[in-house]
Scaffold this active site. Structure first.
Site, short mmCIF file in Angstrom:
data_model
loop_
_atom_site.label_atom_id
_atom_site.label_comp_id
_atom_site.label_asym_id
_atom_site.label_seq_id
_atom_site.Cartn_x
_atom_site.Cartn_y
_atom_site.Cartn_z
N HIS A 172 3.97 -9.24 14.87
CA HIS A 172 2.71 -8.51 15.40
C HIS A 172 3.15 -7.02 15.82
O HIS A 172 2.43 -5.98 15.30
CB HIS A 172 1.87 -8.86 16.54
CG HIS A 172 0.64 -8.61 16.62
ND1 HIS A 172 -0.28 -9.33 17.58
CD2 HIS A 172 -0.27 -7.54 16.16
CE1 HIS A 172 -1.51 -8.86 17.42
NE2 HIS A 172 -1.38 -7.68 16.65
N TYR A 217 -4.66 -13.03 20.86
CA TYR A 217 -6.23 -12.84 20.92
C TYR A 217 -6.61 -13.90 21.76
O TYR A 217 -6.45 -15.07 21.47
CB TYR A 217 -6.78 -13.01 19.42
CG TYR A 217 -6.25 -11.73 18.46
CD1 TYR A 217 -5.65 -10.68 18.88
CD2 TYR A 217 -6.42 -11.95 17.29
CE1 TYR A 217 -5.46 -9.75 18.06
CE2 TYR A 217 -6.06 -11.21 16.40
CZ TYR A 217 -5.64 -10.02 16.92
OH TYR A 217 -5.14 -8.86 16.05
N SER A 238 -8.73 -2.91 10.90
CA SER A 238 -9.58 -1.79 11.43
C SER A 238 -10.21 -0.94 10.00
O SER A 238 -10.19 0.16 10.28
CB SER A 238 -9.24 -1.13 12.35
OG SER A 238 -9.05 -1.97 13.70
N PRO A 239 -10.33 -1.48 8.95
CA PRO A 239 -10.94 -0.57 7.96
C PRO A 239 -12.13 0.05 8.15
O PRO A 239 -12.44 1.31 7.26
CB PRO A 239 -10.88 -1.35 6.75
CG PRO A 239 -11.23 -2.79 7.44
CD PRO A 239 -10.47 -2.80 8.59
N LEU A 240 -12.90 -0.29 8.99
CA LEU A 240 -14.04 0.35 9.40
C LEU A 240 -13.91 1.12 10.71
O LEU A 240 -15.03 1.50 11.49
CB LEU A 240 -15.15 -0.49 9.68
CG LEU A 240 -15.75 -1.21 8.44
CD1 LEU A 240 -16.64 -2.20 8.61
CD2 LEU A 240 -15.99 -0.29 7.10
N GLY A 241 -12.75 1.61 11.07
CA GLY A 241 -12.52 2.50 12.24
C GLY A 241 -13.07 1.76 13.55
O GLY A 241 -13.63 2.49 14.56
N ARG A 242 -12.60 0.57 13.76
CA ARG A 242 -12.90 -0.16 14.94
C ARG A 242 -14.66 0.00 15.12
O ARG A 242 -15.11 -0.13 16.36
CB ARG A 242 -12.35 0.18 16.07
CG ARG A 242 -10.81 -0.04 15.99
CD ARG A 242 -10.07 0.44 17.28
NE ARG A 242 -8.64 0.46 17.03
CZ ARG A 242 -7.96 -0.61 16.97
NH1 ARG A 242 -8.43 -1.68 17.01
NH2 ARG A 242 -6.67 -0.48 16.67
N PHE A 291 -16.37 2.31 14.60
CA PHE A 291 -17.12 3.78 14.48
C PHE A 291 -17.72 4.34 13.12
O PHE A 291 -18.73 4.55 13.14
CB PHE A 291 -15.94 4.78 14.99
CG PHE A 291 -16.39 6.00 15.56
CD1 PHE A 291 -16.42 6.13 16.97
CD2 PHE A 291 -16.99 7.08 14.79
CE1 PHE A 291 -16.93 7.00 17.76
CE2 PHE A 291 -17.50 7.95 15.48
CZ PHE A 291 -17.21 8.17 16.89
#
Length: 326
Positions: free
Chosen positions: A124, A56, A203-207, A209
């Site tokens: 990773h 990152y 990404s539990p929030l869909g990145r 979205f």
């Protein structure tokens, strides 16, 4: 905040963690001042589990997170990852799971993080050219040397997880999981639960979205990596927007935000699950933390299953899925 334990004998961490990737790149122009405010607010709210990776930035996110968490180092669980190779200019150079690289990457991360140990060290991505036993064996040597306390995998298939776990105890698996990425339900969740491995959804929030903030791809900054994600493009975007609209409607009925509803759904999939939603804004962090207080009934969960069954999202999770272990 309440706590959960990763796996059968892993660290006890806050119910949700904080993914720090977006503080350095991928999701628009970085803002270090805002990142510092977000990390401080996370600590204030009881978040004690922080996730970064050497790639990152590249390399800058570990420095940022290490510097800002240094005063609290003994109070937090710090996770980082290795295996995706980048150069200083950001160029991608494939995957590397060779034993010598495991030691090289760990030493470099320790220096950037400004710490003498990494609490949870993930591979990773699985290097298809190196037997997983060799990679994990070298990671185990890091535990023996006191440089790492626990080891984990990211985006690994069930067979790979089993082989790795036979070589050295795996504490956690990090894999994308949300209302629009339910692939782990096919066999991954059963595997990690059988083996006593904790599950850490990224990404539990869909990145972003599933927060309902996006009405078109143009809502994303020009330098936002998500513009290249298949789920944020063309017809896929509109199909996925229909899914989010249904989530938004249910959230309104329950008087919560779409992000809180989506995150609460992940939290209700098991007490062995510790999601790490990423954000760069304190106000969004507060929204996410509040999701830990939301109770969903069996009827609520059934309704969300109807809204977002497995395979409902349109488009692949990445432009190139070849690095995801199959």
């Amino acid at each position: 905040m309440e706590t959960r334990t990763l796996g059968s004998s892993g660290p006890t961490v806050s119910t949700i963690g904080l993914g720090c990737m977006g503080m350095s790149e991928f999701y628009g122009t970085p803002d270090e001042t805002r990142a510092k405010d977000t990390l401080q607010r996370a600590l204030d709210l009881g978040v004690r589990f922080f996730d970064t990776a050497d790639m990152y930035g590249p390399f800058t996110n570990e420095k940022l997170v290490g510097r800002l968490l240094e005063p609290y180092r003994n109070r937090v669980t710090l996770a980082t990852k290795f295996g995706i190779v980048r150069d200083e200019k950001g160029g991608m150079h494939g995957l590397n799971g060779r034993p010598d690289y495991v030691h090289e990457a760990c030493n470099a991360s320790l220096e950037r993080l400004g710490t003498d140990h990494i609490d949870l060290y993930y591979l990773h991505r699985v290097d298809p050219d190196v037997p997983i036993e060799e990679t994990v064996g070298a990671m185990g040597q890091l535990i023996d040397a006191g440089k790492v306390r626990y080891i984990g995998l990211s985006e690994a298939a069930s067979d790979t997880i089993r082989r790795a776990h036979r070589e050295r105890k795996i504490t956690a698996l990090q894999t994308e999981y949300s209302l629009w990425s339910r692939d782990p339900e096919d066999d991954i969740l059963d595997t990690v639960r059988e083996l006593g491995i904790g599950f850490v959804p990224y990404s539990p929030l869909g990145r972003g979205f599933l927060t309902g903030r996006f009405e078109s791809p143009e809502d994303l900054p020009e330098d936002d990596w998500r513009r290249h994600n298949p789920r944020f493009q063309g017809e896929n975007f509109q199909k996925n927007l229909d899914l989010v609209d249904a989530v938004k409607q249910m959230a309104a009925e329950k008087e919560v935000t779409p992000a809180q509803l989506a995150l609460a759904w992940v939290l209700h999939q098991g007490d062995d699950i510790v999601p790490i939603p990423g954000t760069t804004r304190p106000e969004h962090l507060e929204d996410n933390v509040a999701a830990t207080e939301i109770e969903l009934s069996a009827d609520d969960l059934d309704h969300l299953d109807d809204i977002a069954p497995k395979g409902a999202a349109a488009g692949d999770r990445y432009p190139d899925m070849s690095t995801v272990d199959g």
